[in-house]
Design a protein around this motif. Sequence first.
Motif, short mmCIF file in Angstrom:
data_model
loop_
_atom_site.label_atom_id
_atom_site.label_comp_id
_atom_site.label_asym_id
_atom_site.label_seq_id
_atom_site.Cartn_x
_atom_site.Cartn_y
_atom_site.Cartn_z
N ALA A 257 -7.41 -0.23 -5.08
CA ALA A 257 -7.77 -0.83 -3.79
C ALA A 257 -9.04 -1.67 -3.90
O ALA A 257 -9.13 -2.76 -3.34
CB ALA A 257 -7.95 0.28 -2.75
N TRP B 42 0.81 -1.21 0.00
CA TRP B 42 0.00 0.00 0.00
C TRP B 42 0.84 1.26 0.00
O TRP B 42 0.41 2.30 -0.50
CB TRP B 42 -0.98 -0.04 1.17
CG TRP B 42 -1.94 -1.17 0.97
CD1 TRP B 42 -2.02 -2.32 1.68
CD2 TRP B 42 -2.89 -1.28 -0.09
NE1 TRP B 42 -2.98 -3.15 1.15
CE2 TRP B 42 -3.54 -2.53 0.06
CE3 TRP B 42 -3.27 -0.46 -1.15
CZ2 TRP B 42 -4.54 -2.97 -0.80
CZ3 TRP B 42 -4.27 -0.90 -2.02
CH2 TRP B 42 -4.89 -2.14 -1.83
N CYS C 219 0.33 3.84 -3.06
CA CYS C 219 0.12 5.28 -2.86
C CYS C 219 1.16 6.10 -3.62
O CYS C 219 0.83 7.08 -4.31
CB CYS C 219 0.15 5.63 -1.38
SG CYS C 219 -1.25 4.99 -0.43
#
Length: 588
Positions: A152, A26, A30
């Motif tokens: 996601a 993650w 990002c």
Amino acid sequence: MDESRADPAAERQRLRRLRAFTRHEWVVACFSALLLAVAMIWLLPPYAQWVMSAGSIPVRVANPARTIIGDGGDPSGQAWLIAWNGHAVRHGLGGLWNTNAFYPETYGLAFTDSLLGYAPAGLFGSGPDDAILRYNILFVLAFALAYLGGYALVRQLGANRIGAAVAGAVFAFAPWRYGHDGHLNILSTGGIALAVAMLARGHGWSLTQGYRPRRVRPGWALAGWLVAAWQITLGFGIGLPFAYLLAAACLAAVAGWLLTGRPALDRRLILADVAGGLAFAAVTGYLAQIYLRVRELHPETPRSWEYVALFSPTWRGLLAGPRPSLPWGAWHEPARAAMGNAPNEKVLLCGFALYALAAAGLFASIWTVRQRVLLGAGIVVGVLLALGTNGPLYRYLFLYLPGFDGTRTPGRLILWPTLLLGVLAAGLITHLSRRAAAVTGREHARLAARVVTVPLLIVVLFEGMPELDHVALPAAPAALAAAPAPLIVLPSDEGIDLNIALWSTAGFPTMVNGAASISTPDHQAIRDLMQTFPSAPSLDRLRGLGIRSVVVIRDRVLGTPFEAVLRAPPTPGVTRRDIGPDILYTLD
């Protein structure tokens, strides 16, 4: 001695933790979302144009502090909105909805999507230059969040990383989105996918494994509701269908729970859903009552069915890209010309590469046959709704769901088929990865999977590359800074008032000027009357409103009905002063 031995070990441990953190999926996702958005929106297009033109177009990377993305019209107004929201927060929110523009109208912020969720960004900086830079940053971040949200969601559903990256790229960079390059409220869709991903994770649900009670995470569910509430604060243009779909999903979940014998549920999850659902309902209800108040004050706000028809696409829109699409913009110019008015609202191209991947995903995928059929059905229904008056379904939304009669642009519903197409494509990509790994064996599995799937991601990204305008806006006239408020700037119309709103971020003086999705009859009547300024009726009206000054922008009134003011003789009770090329009239 012991300390000298312990320190290197501790340092190595810290380095291992740092490496683990920076390599976490993650964190990488990002960072990739942000880097990709900056590259796709700002950096790569000039070089791509240079290559495609064989070097005839020079490489020019726009300055984000001196130019604004889009045509300079609507983006100026939206930059003002964000600045105003921040200004209102700093001053206690008491006058939030009654902006400095549209005087003497009330609830001016609700004349369009408020972008209220971006108010924190408006706390930083002041004046037009900072408003432009702030807008450009948020524009890029909107694409980054859309990519991250799509990634996601599809990752949570069960796709692998490349499949999720394709879905994220589709959700963020589908060609039709660039038809709305002046509408940050429409491009800000990342919260939708991210909220659904969080809710799915919180409820322990995915497409590949179904409901898994042991994977329930109440905190994620609560976070999903809060992100959904934030998404609604950006506006109902995109948020209205999202709110109805969330309500429908809740009803479907309750029905499924009842039909399966009411199995035991995690109490913490129930509390999270109740708290989060109430927060979402409270935010949505608060905003809805503001917009309903505007509708009560201005009964002309609802759109007629005939008016919606002017902005409704046909099925050909699915094959046409907008002008700012780098691969398709010039090629599809004849197709857009055939669409008539507002072609940017009628181009629905999600991407030819995406269409091919999704079509193949109907036959080869990690999703079950039943899931693929449902995804396909959802795409068909979504497209039929996006066709507006040219489809068989939109009329039911228009007639029976509150709020849909206030929007003129059904084509924006293409957002939902785009997301579902991305899910289908991700299912295919993940399937291809697994097949490639199985064929090559364990030793080369990862390399084979990337060789097969990464080129497909690159194709999707190339097709989603834009050719956006970066416009240098005119500086605010010096006469505006010297004008006592309340004031009006001439000329005043739906175009220049957007620039004037941006100029007003230097102090936010109360002014008559303003432009938004709706133009009230009283507001337009003042504009029409001011074409006779400084006639006696126009002065009487201004004094009745308490207006203290009139700014005339000389080069902008030329060739307009306001031009007569340049030849007006001296008028008793009005003081004229030339400031630079422009004129300031002060009412005694």
